[in-house]
Write a protein that holds these residues in place. Structure first.
Motif, PDB file in Angstrom:
ATOM      1  N   LEU A 332      44.965 -13.497 -83.959  1.00 23.44           N
ATOM      2  CA  LEU A 332      43.546 -13.407 -84.275  1.00 23.44           C
ATOM      3  C   LEU A 332      43.262 -14.130 -85.591  1.00 23.44           C
ATOM      4  O   LEU A 332      44.180 -14.387 -86.372  1.00 23.44           O
ATOM      5  N   ASP A 334      42.199 -13.170 -88.359  1.00 20.57           N
ATOM      6  CA  ASP A 334      42.580 -12.475 -89.593  1.00 20.57           C
ATOM      7  C   ASP A 334      44.085 -12.419 -89.797  1.00 20.57           C
ATOM      8  O   ASP A 334      44.576 -11.745 -90.699  1.00 20.57           O
ATOM      9  N   THR A 336      46.400 -11.241 -87.625  1.00 18.80           N
ATOM     10  CA  THR A 336      47.089 -10.180 -86.908  1.00 18.80           C
ATOM     11  C   THR A 336      47.187 -10.536 -85.435  1.00 18.80           C
ATOM     12  O   THR A 336      46.479 -11.399 -84.927  1.00 18.80           O
ATOM     13  N   TYR A 338      46.977  -8.912 -81.691  1.00 20.00           N
ATOM     14  CA  TYR A 338      46.556  -7.751 -80.914  1.00 20.00           C
ATOM     15  C   TYR A 338      47.458  -7.621 -79.697  1.00 20.00           C
ATOM     16  O   TYR A 338      47.468  -8.469 -78.811  1.00 20.00           O
ATOM     17  N   TYR A 346      45.445  -0.319 -80.775  1.00 19.46           N
ATOM     18  CA  TYR A 346      44.970  -0.838 -82.040  1.00 19.46           C
ATOM     19  C   TYR A 346      45.848  -2.021 -82.427  1.00 19.46           C
ATOM     20  O   TYR A 346      46.853  -2.309 -81.773  1.00 19.46           O
ATOM     21  N   GLN A 347      45.458  -2.712 -83.469  1.00 24.79           N
ATOM     22  CA  GLN A 347      46.166  -3.931 -83.849  1.00 24.79           C
ATOM     23  C   GLN A 347      47.442  -3.587 -84.611  1.00 24.79           C
ATOM     24  O   GLN A 347      47.425  -2.825 -85.565  1.00 24.79           O
ATOM     25  N   ARG A 381      46.704 -18.456 -76.302  1.00 26.41           N
ATOM     26  CA  ARG A 381      45.285 -18.579 -76.640  1.00 26.41           C
ATOM     27  C   ARG A 381      44.412 -17.846 -75.610  1.00 26.41           C
ATOM     28  O   ARG A 381      43.389 -17.259 -75.954  1.00 26.41           O
ATOM     29  N   CYS A 384      44.443 -14.105 -76.374  1.00 27.40           N
ATOM     30  CA  CYS A 384      44.097 -13.682 -77.730  1.00 27.40           C
ATOM     31  C   CYS A 384      42.890 -12.747 -77.715  1.00 27.40           C
ATOM     32  O   CYS A 384      41.808 -13.097 -77.262  1.00 27.40           O
ATOM     33  N   GLY A 385      43.107 -11.513 -78.191  1.00 27.75           N
ATOM     34  CA  GLY A 385      42.025 -10.549 -78.299  1.00 27.75           C
ATOM     35  C   GLY A 385      41.579  -9.924 -76.994  1.00 27.75           C
ATOM     36  O   GLY A 385      40.600  -9.168 -76.967  1.00 27.75           O
ATOM     37  N   GLN A 386      42.278 -10.197 -75.886  1.00 21.71           N
ATOM     38  CA  GLN A 386      41.869  -9.658 -74.584  1.00 21.71           C
ATOM     39  C   GLN A 386      42.295  -8.186 -74.449  1.00 21.71           C
ATOM     40  O   GLN A 386      43.302  -7.765 -75.034  1.00 21.71           O
ATOM     41  N   ASN A 472      38.293 -22.616 -76.091  1.00 20.44           N
ATOM     42  CA  ASN A 472      38.801 -21.317 -76.503  1.00 20.44           C
ATOM     43  C   ASN A 472      40.019 -20.899 -75.683  1.00 20.44           C
ATOM     44  O   ASN A 472      40.873 -20.150 -76.169  1.00 20.44           O
TER      45      ASN A 472
END
Length: 827
Positions: A332, A334, A336, A338, A346-347, A381, A384-386, A472
């Protein structure tokens, strides 16, 4: 451990590096993160040394690095603290996060802060050069009226930068460097399947200090591809060396001219990198071998060339390196990663994650990628974040049996799944990218034209949204070559790059259907060898909506007929100096988009243009790098044409033709885009009679000196772009009649010394872009622009607006710093 030494920055940097080395032995639970941090520090050590030296030589103030020094000091304390952490899980997570942030911030300093300082230093140097130029100005006065020299691109064969993270290549890099630097072996080959990191390895090698130290400015990086154009390759090398580019008639001429050029610089070591050489091009490599004392050829290929020696075969990444690359790709913003867990969503950081589900997800996905760097990057990619459900579905899909793209490899299984995961609308758009050749940048404007008509999009921004979605997912790379003011719907400096492997996937997917049922026909013609199905299809028409035909430099423009009554978009990619539009287009009643792109070195003369007059539904035409000869256009009338784009074309001859009446040919035109047309010295008066026009863009046309007075008749014009027309001297007084104009761009038009007082009559103007116009005087009528909201300009021009900004309550003056990206030029 490298010794940075020197002044304050070097000393603090060296202490942090020493602390990392010590902690790597003691703090075993942070081993991987410390290894990455150590790699980052060592990679920037030469830069730190150079900063210290240059700051001393240039007497730069130390405060520019004070903030970074404090960050390094805090980093040393953090690293030493990590050596004291033992079994406390929460502290491990906390300090792992801190280490990751430290590594990111150090990299960011060199990628952002130092780039900004470098930009400032470059501009200061330019000021000094200009001062010297004013002293030693040529007495013959051979300059443009504005004092600007024509812009010249250099570095046509420069080495592109490698990715930020390249795990698993250190051993191969040292072995390859050893072969390259030792005497004897003239041709060195790196071979591996597509997406294995061949090009990345070679980019990293060319940036190595020892390699750069030996070959200096004689490293030539050229992309060869499936259908190599030897003449263009040689011409690029001449351009890179800033030599006069020869006109080459044959490949033999090209080899001879290159040999002569290399002989002139044979006193210095030379490295020629041939990237992406396909089977069948061995003779080309053989002909590029010259008997010079210190001349090397480095080849990357998907194929093995035993005649050039054993070569270097890249292996898939091991599990540890695969995990590193995947983590970086799925990280991500920041810093981190996920990793979803069924009970604890949580991360957490992969470095300290021991949860059952997270381990299962990562292990399954990394195994499915089979050590392919490209697959790991794309899949990382896309996840990411899914949410957890998406990870579960992907793991299930990638661990089940799937169709293998090539019979001898399964590296593309995850990529195929990523493609299948697209919704139908985005997938259809992605499949259209197969219309464009490999290793070429695709203009975003061409994709907008294509997609707006194929998928009936209301506005171009929907096409941009589709591209962002694909970007993306890491299925394409979006490249902005000039990051200047807001585009306001203009994407002339935006391009798309697609990896060869992904394009192959599109082609493969398309070939699964029979010819007559395909939505898209991607045709590559070598010489005059048409595919067999084309010669046999006269009795059975094809049903494609998109027809893409690529021809090479030996194509004679002798066309066979094809029956394709449903075609809506035709994409022609050419390389010959003369090209005839095919007559069979006359029968394509539903055709509404024509895109012609010349990838040859010289402009291509386009003929049979009169056929366009028979295409009653044609709405968009885009021509790039072609010359339009003068001919009888009185019979051409395209009532439905909405947009015409001319990029890097010669148009002066036809525009000066008295028989050509633009308004008669295109009576309902909405948009006209003329970019980099260097022979355009005047705009035809007839353009001013196209009252339907709402967007007119004339950019980078350096011979254009004035606009016709009749431009005031374009009462429906909403956007007028005149950026980078260096010789444009003034805006006509009639511009005040453009009551619907809401956007005006005169950036980089230094010859405009003042705006007409009628500028205050633009009652709808909301945005004015005038970067690089500091010498342009502003009339008092500016005060009448009550709807003006934004002025985008540079710092010097902003000073002229200070008196108006306080009085125009809605106005905001934005200072825009140009950020040109020239890394794409090697393509």
């Amino acid at each position: 451990m490298p010794d940075v030494g020197g002044a304050a920055l070097g000393a603090v940097f060296g202490e942090l590096l020493q602390a990392v080395v010590v902690a790597s032995v003691k703090a075993w639970m942070f081993k991987s993160l410390l290894k990455q941090l150590n790699s980052t520090l060592e990679s920037v050590t030469p830069i730190v040394k150079e900063i210290e030296k240059l700051n001393r030589d240039l007497d730069r103030p130390r405060h520019e690095t004070d903030k970074f020094i404090r960050k390094l000091e805090q980093g040393e304390q953090l690293v030493r603290k990590c050596s004291t952490i033992r079994l406390n899980c929460f502290k491990r997570i906390f300090y792992a996060y801190k280490l990751q942030k430290l590594d990111t911030s150090i990299a960011s300093f060199f990628q952002v802060d130092m780039v900004a300082q470098h930009s400032r230093d470059t501009k200061e140097t330019l000021v000094k050069v200009n001062e010297m130029h004013s002293i030693f100005k040529r007495p013959d006065g051979k300059e443009n009226a504005s004092g600007f020299k024509p812009f010249k691109i250099i570095g046509a064969c420069s080495v592109p930068d490698p990715p930020q993270i390249v795990p698993g290549l250190d051993v191969q890099l040292e072995e390859l460097k050893m072969d390259l630097l030792k005497k004897g072996m003239q041709v060195v080959v790196v071979s591996a399947p597509g997406g294995s990191g061949k090009t990345t390895l070679v980019k990293k090698l060319c940036k190595d200090d020892k390699v750069k130290g030996k070959f200096q400015n004689n490293i030539f990086f050229v992309t060869v591809s499936k259908t190599p154009n030897v003449k263009v390759i040689v011409q690029k090398i001449f351009k890179h060396k800033d030599c006069e580019v020869p006109e080459l008639l044959t490949d033999e001429d090209a080899f001879n001219e290159l040999g002569r050029l290399l002989n002139q610089i044979q006193s210095e070591p030379i490295l020629l990198v041939l990237d992406d050489v396909w089977s069948g091009s061995e003779s080309m490599v053989q002909n590029l071998k010259f008997q010079l004392p210190d001349y090397k050829i480095l080849v990357t290929s998907r194929f093995v060339f035993p005649q050039f020696g054993p070569g270097h075969n890249l292996k898939p990444l091991n599990e540890e390196d695969s995990m590193t690359l995947f983590n970086h790709s799925a990280m991500l913003p920041d810093g981190t990663l996920y990793i979803p867990d069924q009970n604890l969503a949580y991360q957490v950081l992969c470095e300290v994650c021991s949860y059952k589900h997270a381990h299962m997800y990562l292990s399954s996905i990394v195994r499915a990628c089979k050590g392919s760097p490209l697959a790991l990057t794309v899949v990382g990619r896309s996840l990411c974040g899914q949410p957890e459900e998406v990870w579960q579905i992907r793991v299930k899909e990638w661990t089940q049996d799937a169709t293998i793209f090539y019979s001898n490899t399964d590296l593309l299984v995850p990529l195929q799944s990523s493609l299948d995961a697209l919704d139908n609308k985005i997938k259809e758009c992605y499949m259209d990218l197969g219309s464009f050749p490999e290793d070429q940048r695709i203009p975003v404007t061409a994709l907008i034209d294509m997609w707006m008509e194929l998928y009936k999009l209301v506005e171009g921004r929907y096409a941009i949204a589709n591209l962002n979605d694909l970007s993306n997912r890491n299925l394409v790379n979006l490249v902005v070559t000039r990051n200047t003011a807001s585009h306001n719907g203009c994407y002339n400096d935006h391009f798309v790059m697609q990896h060869d492997l992904l394009r192959d996937l599109i082609i493969h997917q398309n070939m699964l259907e029979p010819i007559e049922k395909r939505k898209r026909l991607f045709i590559e013609i070598s010489g005059n060898n048409f595919p067999e199905w084309w010669l046999e299809q006269t009795l059975h028409p094809v049903n494609a909506r998109l027809l893409s035909i690529s021809t090479d430099e030996t194509f004679s423009s002798s066309w066979y007929d094809i029956k394709a009554p449903l075609v809506e978009v035709v994409v022609l990619t050419i390389q010959t100096k003369k090209y005839t539009l095919p007559n069979f287009m006359e029968m394509m009643d539903k055709m509404n988009v024509l895109i012609v792109t010349n990838n040859g070195f010289f402009l291509a003369e386009l003929s049979n243009l009169q056929i366009l007059g028979s295409l009653s539904n044609l709405k968009r035409i885009r021509l790039e790098r072609v010359s339009i000869p003068s001919f009888d256009m009185t019979t051409i009338q395209m009532k439905n044409l909405l947009k015409i784009s001319l990029v890097l074309c010669n148009v002066g001859e036809v525009f000066r033709n008295s028989t050509f009446h633009v308004s008669d040919a295109f009576p309902n035109l909405k948009e006209m885009d003329i970019d980099y047309c260097n022979d355009l010295d005047e705009l035809p008066d007839g353009v001013c009679d196209i009252v339907s026009l709402n967007k007119l863009s004339i950019t980078n046309c350096h011979k254009l000196t004035q606009l016709p007075e009749g431009i005031g008749k374009l009462v429906n014009l909403e956007a007028l772009r005149l950026a980078s027309c260096a010789e444009l001297e003034a805006l006509p007084d009639t511009i005040g009649n453009l009551s619907n104009l809401n956007f005006l761009d005169i950036s980089e038009c230094p010859s405009i010394k003042e705006l007409p007082k009628q500028i205050g009559e633009l009652c709808s103007l909301k945005t004015l872009s005038m970067r690089g116009c500091s010498s342009c005087e502003l009339p008092a009528s500016i005060m009448n622009l009550k709807k003006l909201e934004v002025v985008r300009c540079d710092e010097e021009t902003a000073f002229n607006w200070e008196q108006f900004e306080a009085l125009l309550t809605n106005l905001k003056v934005e200072e825009v710093k140009e950020d040109p990206d020239l890394n794409w030029l090697h393509n």
